[in-house]
Design an enzyme around this catalytic site. Structure first.
Site, short mmCIF file in Angstrom:
data_model
loop_
_atom_site.label_atom_id
_atom_site.label_comp_id
_atom_site.label_asym_id
_atom_site.label_seq_id
_atom_site.Cartn_x
_atom_site.Cartn_y
_atom_site.Cartn_z
N CYS A 129 74.22 37.45 18.72
CA CYS A 129 73.88 37.77 20.11
C CYS A 129 73.48 36.55 20.93
O CYS A 129 73.96 36.35 22.05
CB CYS A 129 72.76 38.81 20.15
SG CYS A 129 71.39 38.45 19.02
N LYS A 220 72.94 29.81 12.90
CA LYS A 220 74.02 30.62 13.49
C LYS A 220 74.39 30.05 14.85
O LYS A 220 75.58 29.85 15.15
CB LYS A 220 73.56 32.08 13.67
CG LYS A 220 73.51 32.90 12.38
CD LYS A 220 72.93 34.30 12.70
CE LYS A 220 72.19 34.88 11.50
NZ LYS A 220 71.33 36.02 11.86
N HIS A 249 67.99 38.84 25.93
CA HIS A 249 67.63 37.51 25.42
C HIS A 249 67.67 36.52 26.59
O HIS A 249 68.62 36.51 27.37
CB HIS A 249 68.67 37.02 24.40
CG HIS A 249 68.57 37.68 23.06
ND1 HIS A 249 67.58 38.56 22.70
CD2 HIS A 249 69.38 37.56 21.96
CE1 HIS A 249 67.77 38.95 21.45
NE2 HIS A 249 68.85 38.37 20.98
#
Lengths: 349, 349
Positions: A129, A220, A249
């Site tokens: 994400c 990531k 986010h």
């Protein structure tokens, strides 16, 4: 009608429920949606386009006649069932980290590297994400000016850790508001030894730690950025932090471009024309993105673009998107749209 | 007993109430504490060492016979009354931004540049909260390896905006937990046009915007760092963000040192021996600082020290401290302690 049979694996989860909503808005014909989850959730019901669908337990046979299977039930479920789905003819779009760095698996943000899906061998990975929203914003800048360096500090929402983490945060918050004792049993990472309260706090750990002091979440962002942009030479570093936000986010991103000619105005112009991006950048009128405003929306919002005061090619910006939507469910459905648009998939029935 | 008469200006505020607590722990003799505030608060009472003291309205004459005056009632109050206090023989320690960048005024973090107070002409400035904790952590690194560059993204607590902002955040949080409508009337900045909710959100604006897109809070971190470290050549950039935490600022800090020889281990060693710093850095055991843990403590906590994966001289770290304590009240009282220790002040009575 000739349409696809779509399976959603993890249909009761934070991302799975959003996948069902996003499928209702997809630009391709759907004949049937199969909702799959753990045995525990089997028998529950969910709505798709107003129609009640019973949730079934995920088994290998669930994927018979499935054209596209969207996975978001954790890496171990993907490892177990994605090959079964592929064997039965489905294309898997996997929202876990199970296959993201697999050289055989395209890692796709459609606004950035849609063409990569052409090389898929049954599985296409949906990036993390926090990576996705950064890619959507930075790719137009990279294309125009090159990208030498990225340093990101994240402000990540709790829904990224699932429904139970959100529930726990809300309970903690209520206890704190009442001056009562509170417990922490989930964050920073379900699989880790210690747990800390997230309500009215900031936790500088998302996922487990690796040997060199970075977390897997940080790696990531670092590794996926290089893979999606197809450039191993971009210097990327990340500090990933969980804050008490439900969904959305936020990211404080510093970049250094390679070429001359960039300016705040030119980067704003790139953002205005970038697919999937909405520029919200007008400090004089206090226009900038916030998590609460981004919640439930598909766009990635970019603001606070400003030049570094010391480096000519350095720029700072603030990138916000709903981690469950563009960060997960919507990006997965967009990949399915790309499969349809590029005629890479046929209906099995 | 020969002791000082201390005035606290803004005694009912978030910082003022902490100043009273910190004065109880100060290493110098105190004869009398005068608690000053606005007319509205006059007549209220507060405890100092168990003794009730009536709060008085701040007037020029309040500073008669005062040896040290701690100001934290906003810049305009400092501008109005600090010169009056100095004229009456007091040394002013000012926790507002009114005099910080004044070339005649020392800007002091005692662990970093205590000697600067020797040049004071009546007023000593206490730096901005988010700057102080960063200085305490970075100065030992600068002294050992030089400091070429700092990029900081902050996660700042709401108490930095005062008691009313904390109250509003808690009300917003309660309404959100109840799924009720909520209001925003204070943050991001009392003096600005628009207001946004902070509960379950992140606001990338602290203080007002300047012309080049940076906020004043960001410029404070940039300019104060250079002044406190006495080096105009350090490259500093900041992105200042408010998050829903009551007290305790967290900072994601990236630095580039100048000299060879630094390592994660050597920086950890510097932090272990640094005055005012507590190292909390053991990823294997999930040891790192958090705002909730730092609340109420005087130390600056440092963790997550790790090498940049691309730049040999680049390091990342996570710095946390209570913004009301070391970020404001405690640093002010430490400056008073330094005045006493360096024999720069005499009692007037």
């Amino acid at each position: 009608m000739n349409g696809y049979t779509i399976a959603v694996v993890g249909a009761t989860g934070a991302v799975g429920t959003k996948m069902i909503q996003m499928l209702e808005q997809a630009n391709f014909p759907i004949n049937e949606v199969k909702l799959l989850a753990s045995k525990r959730s089997a028998g529950k019901k969910a709505l798709f386009n107003g129609k009640e669908i019973e949730i079934q337990e995920t088994t290998a046979d669930s994927f018979e006649n499935v054209d596209i299977a969207l996975f978001s039930a954790g890496g171990s479920i993907s490892k177990q069932f994605a090959p079964e789905a592929v064997e039965r003819g489905a294309v898997v779009i996997d929202n876990t980290s199970a296959y993201r760095m697999d050289a055989e698996v395209p890692l796709v943000v459609p606004e950035v590297n849609e063409e990569a899906i052409r090389s898929h061998k049954g599985i296409i990975a949906n990036p993390n994400c926090s990576t996705i929203q950064m890619m959507v914003a930075l790719e137009p800048i990279r294309k125009q000016y090159g990208l030498d360096r990225v340093i990101v500090s994240t402000y990540q929402a709790v829904s990224g850790a699932g429904v139970s983490a959100v529930k726990e945060m809300k309970e903690q918050a209520q206890h704190m508001l009442n001056d009562e004792p509170y417990e922490a049993a989930i964050l920073p990472s379900g699989g880790d030894k210690k747990h800390f309260p997230i309500a009215f706090n900031a936790l500088p750990q998302i996922d487990l730690f690796t040997e060199d002091g970075y977390t897997f979440e940080e790696l990531k962002m670092i590794n996926e950025t290089k893979k999606i942009m197809g450039d191993d030479h971009i210097k990327v570093s990340a500090t990933c932090v969980r804050i008490p936000v439900v969904s959305g986010h936020s990211e404080s991103v510093y970049i250094e471009v390679k070429e001359d000619g960039a300016s705040v105005a030119s980067i704003q112009e790139l953002m205005k024309n970038a697919p999937g991006v909405e520029l919200q950048d007008d400090p004089d009128n206090q226009v900038y993105p916030t998590a609460l405003e981004a919640e439930g929306k598909k766009e990635t919002f970019v603001g606070r673009i400003r030049k570094d005061r010391d480096l000519d090619k350095g720029y700072h910006m603030w990138i916000v998107s709903d981690n469950l939507i563009k960060g997960a469910a919507w990006n997965s459905v967009q990949i399915a749209e790309s499969l349809h648009k590029l005629k890479l998939i046929k209906t099995t029935n």
